[in-house]
Design a protein around this motif. Structure first.
Motif, PDB file in Angstrom:
ATOM      1  N   GLN A  64      44.086  35.189  32.100  1.00 56.16           N
ATOM      2  CA  GLN A  64      44.815  36.368  31.654  1.00 56.16           C
ATOM      3  C   GLN A  64      43.935  37.597  31.645  1.00 56.16           C
ATOM      4  O   GLN A  64      44.390  38.687  31.924  1.00 56.16           O
ATOM      5  N   ALA A  65      42.670  37.415  31.270  1.00 57.76           N
ATOM      6  CA  ALA A  65      41.839  38.581  31.035  1.00 57.76           C
ATOM      7  C   ALA A  65      40.722  38.774  32.059  1.00 57.76           C
ATOM      8  O   ALA A  65      39.987  39.725  31.972  1.00 57.76           O
ATOM      9  N   ALA A  66      40.602  37.895  33.011  1.00 59.12           N
ATOM     10  CA  ALA A  66      39.484  37.983  33.945  1.00 59.12           C
ATOM     11  C   ALA A  66      39.669  39.143  34.908  1.00 59.12           C
ATOM     12  O   ALA A  66      40.755  39.378  35.409  1.00 59.12           O
ATOM     13  N   PRO A  67      38.599  39.879  35.172  1.00 54.93           N
ATOM     14  CA  PRO A  67      38.691  40.936  36.174  1.00 54.93           C
ATOM     15  C   PRO A  67      38.836  40.330  37.557  1.00 54.93           C
ATOM     16  O   PRO A  67      38.501  39.177  37.773  1.00 54.93           O
ATOM     17  N   ALA A  68      39.330  41.132  38.497  1.00 50.48           N
ATOM     18  CA  ALA A  68      39.561  40.634  39.846  1.00 50.48           C
ATOM     19  C   ALA A  68      38.257  40.226  40.525  1.00 50.48           C
ATOM     20  O   ALA A  68      38.194  39.210  41.196  1.00 50.48           O
ATOM     21  N   ALA A  69      37.212  41.007  40.349  1.00 48.88           N
ATOM     22  CA  ALA A  69      35.923  40.685  40.961  1.00 48.88           C
ATOM     23  C   ALA A  69      35.100  39.845  39.992  1.00 48.88           C
ATOM     24  O   ALA A  69      35.212  39.994  38.788  1.00 48.88           O
ATOM     25  N   PRO A  70      34.266  38.926  40.512  1.00 46.01           N
ATOM     26  CA  PRO A  70      33.443  38.129  39.618  1.00 46.01           C
ATOM     27  C   PRO A  70      32.520  39.033  38.800  1.00 46.01           C
ATOM     28  O   PRO A  70      31.901  39.942  39.331  1.00 46.01           O
ATOM     29  N   GLU A 122      50.694  35.015  32.114  1.00 48.13           N
ATOM     30  CA  GLU A 122      49.579  34.265  32.685  1.00 48.13           C
ATOM     31  C   GLU A 122      49.075  34.973  33.935  1.00 48.13           C
ATOM     32  O   GLU A 122      49.853  35.487  34.734  1.00 48.13           O
ATOM     33  N   ASN A 123      47.755  34.987  34.104  1.00 45.10           N
ATOM     34  CA  ASN A 123      47.079  35.591  35.254  1.00 45.10           C
ATOM     35  C   ASN A 123      47.246  37.108  35.354  1.00 45.10           C
ATOM     36  O   ASN A 123      47.027  37.667  36.419  1.00 45.10           O
ATOM     37  N   ALA A 124      47.654  37.747  34.270  1.00 45.87           N
ATOM     38  CA  ALA A 124      47.824  39.201  34.309  1.00 45.87           C
ATOM     39  C   ALA A 124      46.683  39.879  33.560  1.00 45.87           C
ATOM     40  O   ALA A 124      46.224  39.388  32.544  1.00 45.87           O
ATOM     41  N   GLN A 125      46.251  41.004  34.110  1.00 47.58           N
ATOM     42  CA  GLN A 125      45.253  41.800  33.405  1.00 47.58           C
ATOM     43  C   GLN A 125      45.979  42.706  32.424  1.00 47.58           C
ATOM     44  O   GLN A 125      47.050  43.224  32.742  1.00 47.58           O
ATOM     45  N   PRO A 126      45.400  42.894  31.235  1.00 50.19           N
ATOM     46  CA  PRO A 126      46.042  43.788  30.273  1.00 50.19           C
ATOM     47  C   PRO A 126      46.102  45.212  30.841  1.00 50.19           C
ATOM     48  O   PRO A 126      45.133  45.691  31.420  1.00 50.19           O
ATOM     49  N   ASP A 127      47.238  45.833  30.683  1.00 47.20           N
ATOM     50  CA  ASP A 127      47.373  47.202  31.177  1.00 47.20           C
ATOM     51  C   ASP A 127      46.994  48.189  30.073  1.00 47.20           C
ATOM     52  O   ASP A 127      46.620  47.798  28.964  1.00 47.20           O
ATOM     53  N   MET A 143      36.996  42.568  31.539  1.00 39.67           N
ATOM     54  CA  MET A 143      37.712  42.626  30.294  1.00 39.67           C
ATOM     55  C   MET A 143      37.052  41.688  29.288  1.00 39.67           C
ATOM     56  O   MET A 143      37.703  40.924  28.619  1.00 39.67           O
ATOM     57  N   ARG A 144      35.754  41.759  29.189  1.00 38.59           N
ATOM     58  CA  ARG A 144      34.988  40.947  28.252  1.00 38.59           C
ATOM     59  C   ARG A 144      35.583  41.010  26.857  1.00 38.59           C
ATOM     60  O   ARG A 144      35.600  40.041  26.126  1.00 38.59           O
ATOM     61  N   ALA A 145      36.120  42.147  26.492  1.00 35.94           N
ATOM     62  CA  ALA A 145      36.648  42.339  25.152  1.00 35.94           C
ATOM     63  C   ALA A 145      37.784  41.362  24.865  1.00 35.94           C
ATOM     64  O   ALA A 145      37.972  40.960  23.724  1.00 35.94           O
ATOM     65  N   THR A 156      48.335  39.558  22.219  1.00 39.77           N
ATOM     66  CA  THR A 156      47.717  38.814  23.322  1.00 39.77           C
ATOM     67  C   THR A 156      48.568  37.631  23.770  1.00 39.77           C
ATOM     68  O   THR A 156      48.508  37.241  24.938  1.00 39.77           O
ATOM     69  N   GLU A 157      49.379  37.065  22.881  1.00 38.59           N
ATOM     70  CA  GLU A 157      50.245  35.945  23.271  1.00 38.59           C
ATOM     71  C   GLU A 157      51.325  36.378  24.249  1.00 38.59           C
ATOM     72  O   GLU A 157      51.846  35.568  24.999  1.00 38.59           O
ATOM     73  N   LYS A 158      51.675  37.666  24.239  1.00 39.08           N
ATOM     74  CA  LYS A 158      52.720  38.176  25.131  1.00 39.08           C
ATOM     75  C   LYS A 158      52.223  38.439  26.545  1.00 39.08           C
ATOM     76  O   LYS A 158      53.011  38.699  27.442  1.00 39.08           O
ATOM     77  N   LEU A 159      50.908  38.389  26.736  1.00 38.86           N
ATOM     78  CA  LEU A 159      50.369  38.654  28.073  1.00 38.86           C
ATOM     79  C   LEU A 159      50.814  37.562  29.033  1.00 38.86           C
ATOM     80  O   LEU A 159      50.657  36.375  28.760  1.00 38.86           O
TER      81      LEU A 159
END
Length: 193
Positions: free
Chosen positions: A36-42, A77-82, A1-3, A72-75
């Protein structure tokens, strides 16, 4: 989720450039944004796609920032955007003249690349290395920071110095961002205050 990570990094780097004495605060926000935005895999760091910025794109970023921040403030913590959140981000980007959130993100990345090299005192482009060295000198001279805060800030700044920004390919971006520096710094660092 680089974006999602990139705009967060831009915000942090602008906040760091504008307020060196607050180096510790952006760190925790960066960690939160990364979580918040990091993918599961490195993921491997992706190369910045450099584009020639336009006045319209800069205006679009400025006009959309509050709406983007609200999403983005509503995301959690530790959740990937759906898909729903990504659709909202895409919608805001399109509303403000971008083809997609990816295009918006690329524009923010390019603005951030220039902002990283602007001396906040003179508002002139000097390059990110010069800005970071100035921040290091400010932290070293700061008598109000505790020793652990100072140590952590210097470690972070030295890491940033080693992770050199790429050279700016579109030199016209420098003039455009410098011209809009105050508005961009306020808009992109607003959630850091």
């Amino acid at each position: 989720m680089r974006a999602l990570i990139r705009p967060g990094l831009v915000v942090l780097s602008i906040a760091g450039a504008a307020a060196c004495f607050a180096v510790a605060a952006p760190q925790s926000a960066f960690a939160q944004a990364k979580d918040q935005a990091a993918p599961a895999a490195p993921a491997q760091p992706q190369e910045l796609k450099q584009v020639a910025l336009t006045d319209k794109q800069v205006d679009g970023v400025l006009a959309s920032q509050k709406e983007m921040d609200a999403i983005t403030e509503k995301l959690p913590e530790n959740a990937q955007p759906d898909a729903k959140v990504m659709a909202q981000l895409d919608g805001v980007a399109k509303k403000h003249g971008f083809a997609s959130y990816d295009e918006y993100s690329t524009v923010v990345d390019n603005i951030g690349l220039v902002m990283n090299g602007i001396d906040p005192a003179t508002k002139k482009y000097v390059g990110s290395e010069a800005v970071i060295k100035s921040q290091i000198a400010q932290v070293e001279a700061d008598k109000k920071m505790t020793a652990p805060e100072k140590k952590q800030a210097l470690e972070n700044l030295n890491m940033a110095l080693k992770a050199k920004d790429p050279d700016i390919q579109n030199k016209g971006n420098i003039d455009l961002v410098v011209k809009n520096y105050d508005k961009l710094a306020a808009a992109l660092s607003e959630d850091m205050n």
